[in-house]
Enzyme design. Structure first.
Site, mmCIF file in Angstrom:
data_model
loop_
_atom_site.group_PDB
_atom_site.id
_atom_site.type_symbol
_atom_site.label_atom_id
_atom_site.label_comp_id
_atom_site.label_asym_id
_atom_site.label_seq_id
_atom_site.Cartn_x
_atom_site.Cartn_y
_atom_site.Cartn_z
ATOM 1 N N ASP A 1 35.093 28.118 35.212
ATOM 2 C CA ASP A 1 34.609 29.454 34.856
ATOM 3 C C ASP A 1 33.183 29.676 35.350
ATOM 4 O O ASP A 1 32.403 28.736 35.464
ATOM 5 C CB ASP A 1 34.677 29.621 33.326
ATOM 6 C CG ASP A 1 34.660 31.085 32.902
ATOM 7 O OD1 ASP A 1 34.836 31.969 33.772
ATOM 8 O OD2 ASP A 1 34.470 31.346 31.699
ATOM 9 N N HIS B 1 34.041 33.145 43.999
ATOM 10 C CA HIS B 1 35.345 32.469 44.068
ATOM 11 C C HIS B 1 35.418 31.602 45.323
ATOM 12 O O HIS B 1 35.900 30.472 45.280
ATOM 13 C CB HIS B 1 36.482 33.492 44.069
ATOM 14 C CG HIS B 1 36.537 34.345 42.829
ATOM 15 N ND1 HIS B 1 36.417 33.817 41.566
ATOM 16 C CD2 HIS B 1 36.704 35.685 42.659
ATOM 17 C CE1 HIS B 1 36.504 34.797 40.675
ATOM 18 N NE2 HIS B 1 36.668 35.938 41.312
ATOM 19 N N LEU C 1 46.553 10.805 43.056
ATOM 20 C CA LEU C 1 46.249 11.844 42.061
ATOM 21 C C LEU C 1 47.280 12.986 42.130
ATOM 22 O O LEU C 1 47.699 13.361 43.220
ATOM 23 C CB LEU C 1 44.846 12.396 42.367
ATOM 24 C CG LEU C 1 44.338 13.575 41.544
ATOM 25 C CD1 LEU C 1 44.009 13.136 40.121
ATOM 26 C CD2 LEU C 1 43.085 14.175 42.207
HETATM 27 C C1 IPE Z 1 39.786 31.752 32.154
HETATM 28 O O1 IPE Z 1 38.619 32.343 32.576
HETATM 29 C C2 IPE Z 1 40.773 31.722 33.267
HETATM 30 C C3 IPE Z 1 40.427 30.895 34.422
HETATM 31 C C4 IPE Z 1 39.382 30.132 34.545
HETATM 32 C C5 IPE Z 1 41.367 30.964 35.503
HETATM 33 P P1 IPE Z 1 38.283 33.875 32.268
HETATM 34 O O2 IPE Z 1 36.937 34.132 32.805
HETATM 35 O O3 IPE Z 1 39.384 34.724 32.752
HETATM 36 O O4 IPE Z 1 38.295 33.877 30.677
HETATM 37 P P2 IPE Z 1 37.708 34.940 29.652
HETATM 38 O O5 IPE Z 1 38.393 36.234 29.919
HETATM 39 O O6 IPE Z 1 36.250 35.027 29.866
HETATM 40 O O7 IPE Z 1 38.046 34.369 28.329
HETATM 41 C C1 IPE Z 2 36.494 31.872 37.029
HETATM 42 O O1 IPE Z 2 35.331 32.622 37.221
HETATM 43 C C2 IPE Z 2 37.554 32.161 38.056
HETATM 44 C C3 IPE Z 2 38.690 32.944 37.573
HETATM 45 C C4 IPE Z 2 38.884 33.339 36.338
HETATM 46 C C5 IPE Z 2 39.686 33.290 38.553
HETATM 47 P P1 IPE Z 2 35.200 34.111 36.705
HETATM 48 O O2 IPE Z 2 35.717 35.013 37.758
HETATM 49 O O3 IPE Z 2 35.816 34.249 35.374
HETATM 50 O O4 IPE Z 2 33.630 34.266 36.605
HETATM 51 P P2 IPE Z 2 32.796 34.905 35.413
HETATM 52 O O5 IPE Z 2 33.256 34.236 34.160
HETATM 53 O O6 IPE Z 2 33.101 36.371 35.429
HETATM 54 O O7 IPE Z 2 31.381 34.605 35.756
HETATM 55 MG MG MG Z 3 35.148 33.985 33.489
#
Ligand code: IPE
Ligand code: IPE
Ligand code: MG
Length: 247
Positions: free
Chosen positions: A21, A38, A132
């Site tokens: 995240d 990303h 792995l």
């Molecule tokens: C959780 O992250 C999903 C992934 C890392 C793929 P999000 O960024 O979508 O989660 P919330 O919405 O902040 O809980």
């Molecule tokens: C995690 O990073 C990747 C996915 C959920 C696909 P985010 O896109 O949620 O990044 P933040 O949390 O908005 O910074």
């Molecule tokens: Mg996120």
């Protein structure tokens, strides 16, 4: 110092799960589009895989796209799907070299055809690898998976192939996407968020949780080692008392 020498080799988990995240915030902080975050996150995946191989993990599950992520702006969803196709094509030779087998959990049928095809190709060519196992959670959510398993079980009961009395935790576990994958001993979430976001609800029942402030695109091998060191400092009691564990 090698990664392994920082750890107690007799207490290496078999399976680590990661909620990757913070990509969007990482990109925004430097005035870039979320998609740039990303893209940079792929480098962190590479680092996490390399470290996992060096440390000798058997399974690593990466939460790459949740059921709820379909609700993001259309452009971001498209960019993520596109990135997935590119990253898999780019990384397949590395997976082969590192003896990594790819598998997925989640509602893969809901992914765009091109993404599905690329994934399947990579799953097929890495299927003989026995180092792995990389489990990519795609269009995944724990509640979806539990409902999906329940439907499969109900179907078998309806067809008379299964008695209600035979339903137990083991049977339920084997009806999940993760059958044949041990439960993660350790869950890591980056970016300073303290929630599960619908990840592996069944499988994390007794996992250790480790939360890191690091945004995913900054995550490197040492961050994984730090999480594992923290894991190794814990006592897992599984409901018992300390004296029972240490006798
Ligand atoms: C959780 O992250 C999903 C992934 C890392 C793929 P999000 O960024 O979508 O989660 P919330 O919405 O902040 O809980
Ligand atoms: C995690 O990073 C990747 C996915 C959920 C696909 P985010 O896109 O949620 O990044 P933040 O949390 O908005 O910074
Ligand atoms: Mg996120």
């Amino acid at each position: 110092m090698s990664l392994k020498s920082q750890l107690n080799e007799s207490n290496i988990p078999r399976h680590v799960a990661i909620i990757m995240d913070g990509n969007g915030r990482w990109a925004k902080k430097q005035g870039n589009d979320r998609s740039f975050g990303h893209e940079q996150g792929v480098e962190s995946v590479r680092a996490a895989l390399e470290a996992s191989v060096e440390i000798g993990l058997e399974f690593i599950t990466l939460y790459a796209f949740s059921t709820e992520n379909w609700n993001r702006p259309k452009e971001e969803v498209q960019a993520l799907m596109q990135l997935l196709v590119q990253a898999i094509a780019m990384e397949t030779p590395t997976l082969l070299k590192q003896n990594i087998r790819l598998t997925t959990i989640g509602d893969v049928a809901s992914l765009p055809e091109e993404t599905r095809d690329k994934l399947q190709e990579c799953i097929d060519v890495t299927s003989q690898n026995d180092g792995l196992t990389l489990v990519l959670a795609l269009s995944y959510s724990g509640r979806w998976e539990i409902v999906d398993a329940t439907k499969k079980i109900a179907e078998q009961v309806k067809e008379g192939k299964l008695q209600i009395e035979d339903i137990d935790e083991d049977l339920f576990g084997t009806s999940l996407n993760t059958s044949n994958i041990p439960d993660p001993e350790l869950l890591i979430r980056t970016s300073g968020e303290y929630r599960l976001s619908n990840f592996l609800l069944w499988q994390l029942a007794y996992s250790e949780f480790y939360f890191s402030e690091v945004l995913w695109p900054d995550f490197r091998k040492q961050d994984l080692v730090d999480a594992l060191k923290d894991y190794q400092s814990r006592e897992r009691r599984f409901g018992k008392i300390s004296e029972q564990i240490n006798k």
